[in-house]
Design an enzyme around this catalytic site. Structure first.
Site, short mmCIF file in Angstrom:
data_model
loop_
_atom_site.label_atom_id
_atom_site.label_comp_id
_atom_site.label_asym_id
_atom_site.label_seq_id
_atom_site.Cartn_x
_atom_site.Cartn_y
_atom_site.Cartn_z
N LYS A 185 -65.03 19.00 -67.82
CA LYS A 185 -65.72 18.14 -68.77
C LYS A 185 -65.66 16.70 -68.23
O LYS A 185 -64.68 15.99 -68.39
CB LYS A 185 -65.07 18.23 -70.15
CG LYS A 185 -65.40 17.10 -71.13
CD LYS A 185 -66.88 16.89 -71.39
CE LYS A 185 -67.09 15.75 -72.38
NZ LYS A 185 -66.96 14.39 -71.77
N GLU A 260 -53.03 11.44 -66.33
CA GLU A 260 -53.08 10.29 -65.43
C GLU A 260 -53.83 9.21 -66.20
O GLU A 260 -55.04 9.30 -66.38
CB GLU A 260 -53.79 10.66 -64.12
CG GLU A 260 -53.44 9.71 -62.98
CD GLU A 260 -54.37 8.52 -62.91
OE1 GLU A 260 -54.05 7.50 -63.57
OE2 GLU A 260 -55.38 8.59 -62.23
N CYS A 294 -57.77 2.63 -62.47
CA CYS A 294 -56.55 2.72 -63.28
C CYS A 294 -55.37 2.08 -62.57
O CYS A 294 -54.46 1.55 -63.21
CB CYS A 294 -56.25 4.17 -63.63
SG CYS A 294 -56.15 5.25 -62.20
N GLU A 393 -54.90 -3.30 -70.31
CA GLU A 393 -55.78 -2.94 -69.21
C GLU A 393 -57.22 -3.36 -69.52
O GLU A 393 -57.76 -3.02 -70.57
CB GLU A 393 -55.72 -1.42 -68.99
CG GLU A 393 -56.56 -0.94 -67.82
CD GLU A 393 -56.45 0.56 -67.62
OE1 GLU A 393 -56.30 1.00 -66.47
OE2 GLU A 393 -56.51 1.30 -68.62
#
Length: 503
Positions: A185, A260, A294, A393
């Site tokens: 997905k 992750e 990331c 972030e």
């Protein structure tokens, strides 16, 4: 006229299938804001069909066709996929750029890495054969023990939009090497190349149902996949907030997950560096992939004695970065992926200014680009540790800066985060670099560089950056069950209970 993308359906059980509710989502080129095509939008009903196809494929012919086949058999398919990726490299790179805004040179590099990932895990699959029935030494001669490595089953793989095909490869390749069947997905913001991966799986003759690809919204396709009782494992790359929800959902079924997640990684620059080399690595560590990484080293900690000159050089180098349509030759910074991400990045910058930080460079749309989700590379100074820009972030081309005076202060500031994915240190003093490597609370450390990633080395973080390791020899462990088999060797009875004849 807008460039268009291939028209695809959902890929289920080795064939293209229209979504049950016939829904589709627009694909928007982030450079032009134009609709360049549509992707199918799966819902829970499509998830049910895909999971059933994957389960049938896993158990078909007692597993002989796939799950119980030798690693050597599976490796042939993995190498065939790698060859097709290489054959279609130019086409796939262009589609990736159109879909997510990645500069074409980066996208081409990604395709090489995708092919390399499938090649690497083909080798891993072959090694699995030699690792089967590995003996385990026991303290009693009347027993012997060995280990079997078996595929976990049907796995759900949920992947992000910043490296659409590469992040899919990081999960699909080890899943297949282990003998799992899967439902991929991808993010609804960048799914095009994952549908092309499905086409490649069909071309190489992968058995039906081994790989299924469902595009669509996270709430309508990703969530039902996470909670499906016949999905044995979820592997997710994405935001920490979504990862937390997935972990909570999977917990209801005691379903294993690997996560992750996000990061707010530091790059520590000492006063003994080669200035220009350090400046380039600092920029690359934060602005590569349009700042949407990331592991971006988006918190710069620079020694106070060189900070003024270092920041001046950073600005000079930023001015030389070519910001353009990612298909233009020499593009080094393209748009962020969507209008929503564009607004989010600008909001972070506005909040930083309101909280008292100084925008040293950038922070706005480039003047020469009137359309597209472009943000100039941004450098923010006068940052305090309580500011949002330091703690959260951004996932965009935004670098925040603080100075330090001692090594101890640098380590304290570097670790001042809920995240723990990566960290970098730049210094000619390699003993100092080794000390910081041990002191950083992160799963990945770079010395005198930032962002190099190799299929052979483990990838993953700690704290709120998730858990589990992808890539390298550790990558396949996410998709393998370790079974102990112990045999009694003695001819005598065990003798714990008295035999009835003796009573």
């Amino acid at each position: 006229m807008a460039t268009t993308i291939p028209t695809r359906q959902l890929f289920i059980d080795g064939d293209w299938r229209e979504p049950i509710h016939q829904k589709r989502l627009p694909v928007i080129n982030p450079s032009t804001e134009e609709v360049i095509g549509y992707i199918p939008a799966a819902t829970a009903e499509d998830v049910d069909v895909a999971v059933e196809a994957a389960r049938v494929a896993f158990f078909r012919d007692g597993g002989k066709e796939w799950s119980s086949a030798t690693g050597a058999v599976r490796a042939k398919y993995l190498r065939a996929i790698a060859a097709k990726i290489t054959e279609r490299k130019s086409e796939l790179a262009k589609l990736e750029s159109l879909d997510c805004g990645k500069p074409l040179d980066e996208a081409a590099w990604d395709m090489d890495d995708v092919a390399g990932c499938f090649e690497y895990f083909a080798d891993v699959a072959e090694r699995l054969d030699s690792e089967q029935r590995k003996p385990v030494p026991l303290p009693m001669e009347t027993f012997k023990c060995h280990i079997l490595k078996e595929p976990l089953g049907v796995v759900g793989l949920i992947t992000p939009w910043n490296y659409p095909l590469l992040m899919a490869a990081w999960k699909v390749a080890p899943s297949l090497a282990a003998g799992c069947t899967l439902i991929l997905k991808p993010s609804e913001l960048a799914s095009v190349t994952c549908l092309e991966l499905a086409d490649i799986c069909r071309e190489v003759g992968l058995p039906p149902g081994v790989v299924n690809v469902l595009t669509g919204l996270g709430s309508e396709a990703g969530a039902p996949l996470t909670t499906h009782p016949h999905v044995d494992k979820i592997a997710f790359t994405g935001s920490s907030a979504t990862g937390s929800k997935i972990m909570s959902s999977a917990a209801q079924f005691v379903k294993p997950v690997t996560l992750e997640l996000g990061g707010k990684s530091p790059i520590v620059v000492f006063d003994d560096v080669d200035m220009d080399k350090a400046v380039e690595w600092t920029l690359f560590g934060c602005f590569w992939t349009n700042g949407q990484i990331c592991s971006a080293t988006s918190r710069l900690l620079v020694h106070e004695s060189i900070a003024p000159v270092f920041l001046e050089k950073l600005v000079q180098w930023c001015k030389s970065i070519k910001i353009s349509d990612p298909l233009e030759e020499g593009c080094r910074l393209g748009p962020v992926v969507s209008s929503g991400q564009y607004e989010k990045v600008l909001k972070f910058i506005t909040t930083a200014r309101e909280e008292g930080a100084t925008i040293l460079y950038g922070g706005v749309r480039p003047q020469h680009l009137k359309r597209g989700f472009f943000v100039e590379p941004t450098i923010i100074k006068d940052v305090t540790t309580s500011m949002q820009i330091w703690r959260e972030e951004v996932f965009g081309p935004v670098l925040c800066v603080k100075t330090f005076s001692t090594e101890e202060e640098a380590v304290e500031l570097a670790n001042d985060t809920h995240y723990g994915l990566a960290a970098a240190v730049l210094s000619k003093d390699l003993e100092r670099c080794e000390r910081l490597s041990k002191a950083f609370q992160a799963g990945i450390v770079w010395i005198n560089c930032s962002q190099p990633t190799f299929t052979q080395a483990p990838w993953g973080g700690k704290k709120r950056s998730g858990f589990g390791r992808e890539l390298g020899e550790w990558g396949i462990d996410n998709y393998v069950n370790i079974k102990q088999v112990t045999q009694y060797l003695a001819g005598d009875a065990w003798g714990w209970y008295d035999h009835p004849s003796k009573l």
